[in-house]
Design an enzyme around this catalytic site. Structure first.
Site, PDB file in Angstrom:
ATOM      1  CE  LYS A  60      -2.745   4.698   0.991  1.00  0.00           C
ATOM      2  NZ  LYS A  60      -4.380   4.515   0.941  1.00  0.00           N
ATOM      3  CG  ASP A 114      -1.670   1.495   7.210  1.00  0.00           C
ATOM      4  OD1 ASP A 114      -1.697   0.570   7.502  1.00  0.00           O
ATOM      5  OD2 ASP A 114      -2.499   2.377   6.735  1.00  0.00           O
ATOM      6  CG  ASN A 119       0.176   4.546   3.779  1.00  0.00           C
ATOM      7  OD1 ASN A 119      -0.359   5.103   4.858  1.00  0.00           O
ATOM      8  ND2 ASN A 119      -0.292   3.504   3.133  1.00  0.00           N
ATOM      9  CB  THR A 163      -4.444   3.290  -2.814  1.00  0.00           C
ATOM     10  OG1 THR A 163      -4.471   2.785  -1.436  1.00  0.00           O
ATOM     11  CG2 THR A 163      -5.320   4.528  -2.941  1.00  0.00           C
ATOM     12  CG  ASP A 220      -2.205   0.777   1.007  1.00  0.00           C
ATOM     13  OD1 ASP A 220      -2.523   1.358  -0.187  1.00  0.00           O
ATOM     14  OD2 ASP A 220      -2.910   1.179   2.018  1.00  0.00           O
TER      15      ASP A 220
HETATM   16  C1  PIT Z   1       0.671   9.407  12.113  1.00  0.00           C
HETATM   17  C2  PIT Z   1       1.609  10.149  13.037  1.00  0.00           C
HETATM   18  C3  PIT Z   1       2.519   9.349  13.253  1.00  0.00           C
HETATM   19  C4  PIT Z   1       2.874   7.893  12.994  1.00  0.00           C
HETATM   20  C5  PIT Z   1       1.599   7.378  12.423  1.00  0.00           C
HETATM   21  C6  PIT Z   1       0.542   7.979  11.919  1.00  0.00           C
HETATM   22  C7  PIT Z   1       1.691   6.000  12.173  1.00  0.00           C
HETATM   23  C8  PIT Z   1       0.825   5.184  11.475  1.00  0.00           C
HETATM   24  C9  PIT Z   1       0.942   3.721  11.577  1.00  0.00           C
HETATM   25  C10 PIT Z   1      -0.295   3.089  11.113  1.00  0.00           C
HETATM   26  C11 PIT Z   1      -0.198   1.815  10.897  1.00  0.00           C
HETATM   27  C12 PIT Z   1       1.056   0.848  10.870  1.00  0.00           C
HETATM   28  C13 PIT Z   1       2.198   1.759  11.286  1.00  0.00           C
HETATM   29  C14 PIT Z   1       2.083   3.072  11.512  1.00  0.00           C
HETATM   30  O1  PIT Z   1       1.280  -0.250  10.580  1.00  0.00           O
HETATM   31  O2  PIT Z   1       3.616   9.916  14.064  1.00  0.00           O
HETATM   32  O3  PIT Z   1      -0.396  10.366  11.739  1.00  0.00           O
HETATM   33  O4  PIT Z   1      -1.115   1.020  10.566  1.00  0.00           O
END
Ligand code: PIT
Length: 456
Positions: free
Chosen positions: A144, A160, A147, A179, A142
């Site tokens: 993009k 993510d 992320n 996406t 994913d």
């Molecule tokens: C934010 C700010 C930040 C970290 C994140 C998001 C991280 C998100 C994330 C989401 C996931 C994952 C790893 C990290 O597996 O400092 O807005 O689903």
């Protein structure tokens, strides 16, 4: 016995009350699954991003396990760090490092396009993260601009891992995921492997340089049609100032035939991405390196734990030095090349001492120095003015709060419960002159990490 130590060993999983430990501050964003809040760790005042995943939303528990285990197994400067997992009746909480600078998505939107020199710096970081994942046979699926988050003004972190997957050798996948704008032709056809990430990265690069996607239409179905054909152009006026090198790289990434498409390491070798890596010296003095080299294993394990739980803004130079030493761009230094490079940098020092120093850094004896191993070796004297950090690391070992660390605590962190190698951990304590059965108190722990009186 083989002693395996990675930063994942120190990502604790507990059922404490989140509110006792963290003070919720602002909401950062909402994803497909879960919401991310900025929170303050009460003991250390560290700011962390915490992803709340409602258990009720978990339809596929194995997918969540995938996300968590992938995150926990990653140790790279351009991949978001996870510190801790907390679980209560309602939610699962992933406690991660903070990214202050927002999404690459908004950065592109606000600037319309990114100048080539800056785009190359940023895109190289993205590719370093992908090359690291691919070298571990992990596909992100994913990729993009939403992320990719800025942790500071110039550093990107991949986030993510909700649909990331660790593949077995030669395994292919068939689930359609991702996406639309960034999905590869083969993912649409339903038979793909890690090279799908390279396609998505090619789409990201295209968008960074011109501000719009290479395969654009009003509906998803129309987008898919264009992706499957794989024709795109550099005809927009935005492309007039863009170099042929940049276009050549995009052409080698957005190739429908996956056998011809560049791999992550080929992308990193492309002329457009050369000479972008500043040379940053290793940030440790010779006496500090000697202290580390002569430290017993227990002390080095304690330092590794502190490094695992520290945000990298505390050691910016060590991070840059690691990246500049990572010449093969895998995100992992071979002890050989590290020994050679340090010998070049510290030509006044005895090469044998430098060799021993590198061997001491390689805690798990696998011939490689991983990111956190490197940070632990470079930590000397910089962290310990912050007593809270030491207390935080102590509590990772002393999970139940009994006020002391015993060999069983090491065993719990390093082994699955069914294994019985307690004598091995007792030996580590003994070698550190901790033969006292009462265990190591916080005071003694502090003395050990600050190298007061140990170093045998
Ligand atoms: C934010 C700010 C930040 C970290 C994140 C998001 C991280 C998100 C994330 C989401 C996931 C994952 C790893 C990290 O597996 O400092 O807005 O689903």
């Amino acid at each position: 016995m083989v002693f395996s130590i990675t930063r994942g060993n120190f990502v604790t999983h507990s059922t404490k009350k989140l509110e006792d430990k963290y003070l919720k501050q602002t909401k950062l964003g909402e994803g497909a699954v879960g919401t991310v809040f900025l929170s303050k760790h009460k003991e250390t005042n560290d700011i962390r991003a915490i992803k709340y995943i409602p258990k009720s939303s978990i339809k596929h528990p194995e997918r969540l396990k995938n996300e968590v285990s992938t995150l926990v197994s990653c140790d790279h400067p351009h991949i978001i760090k996870i510190f801790e997992i907390i679980e209560d009746r309602k939610n699962l909480y992933l406690i991660m490092e903070q990214c202050k600078g927002g999404e690459l998505f908004d950065y592109i939107l606000n600037n319309k396009t990114i100048q080539e020199a800056e785009a190359a710096m940023l895109f190289r970081q993205i590719m370093l993260a992908i090359n690291y994942l691919h070298s571990k046979n992990i596909v992100h699926r994913d990729l993009k601009p939403e992320n990719l988050m800025f942790s500071d003004g110039k550093t990107l972190k991949l986030i993510d891992f909700g649909i990331a997957k660790a593949l077995k050798p030669n395994e292919t996948m068939s689930t359609r995921a991702g996406t639309p704008f960034y999905m590869s032709p083969e993912i649409l056809k339903g038979f793909y492997n890690i090279s799908t990430d390279i396609w998505s990265a090619g789409v990201i690069l295209y968008i960074m340089l011109c501000g719009y996607p290479p395969f654009y239409a009003e509906s998803d179905a129309e987008v898919f049609k264009k992706v499957l054909i794989g024709n795109f152009s550099f005809r927009g006026h935005e492309w007039r100032q863009v170099s042929n090198r940049a276009k050549d790289l995009i052409r080698n990434m957005l190739i429908v035939n996956t056998d011809l498409r560049f791999t992550a390491s080929q992308v990193l070798e492309h002329p457009w991405l050369q000479n972008l890596n500043p040379s940053v010296p290793f940030p440790l003095s010779a006496p500090d390196a000697t202290t580390f080299t002569t430290s017993n294993l227990l002390r080095r394990v304690f330092l590794f734990c502190i490094a695992s739980h520290t945000s990298e803004e505390s050691f910016p130079q060590a991070k840059e030095a690691f990246l500049s030493l990572d010449q093969d761009m895998t995100g992992c230094l071979s002890i050989f090349s590290l020994q050679e490079n340090l010998a070049l940098q510290f030509s006044n020092e005895n090469p044998d001492d430098l060799k021993k120093f590198v061997l001491a850094m390689d805690l798990n004896n696998n011939g490689k120095v991983e990111y956190t191993e490197f940070i632990a070796g470079a930590l000397e004297n910089t962290m310990f003015s912050k007593q809270e950090k030491v207390v935080q690391a102590f509590s990772v070992f002393d999970k139940q709060g009994k006020g002391k660390i015993v060999p069983e605590d090491l065993q719990r962190l390093f082994e699955k419960p069914n294994k019985k190698n307690l004598p091995f951990y007792q030996k580590i304590f003994k070698e550190a002159n901790c033969i006292n059965n009462a265990g190591i108190s916080l005071e003694e722990f502090f003395a050990i990490v600050t190298a007061n009186g140990v170093g045998s």
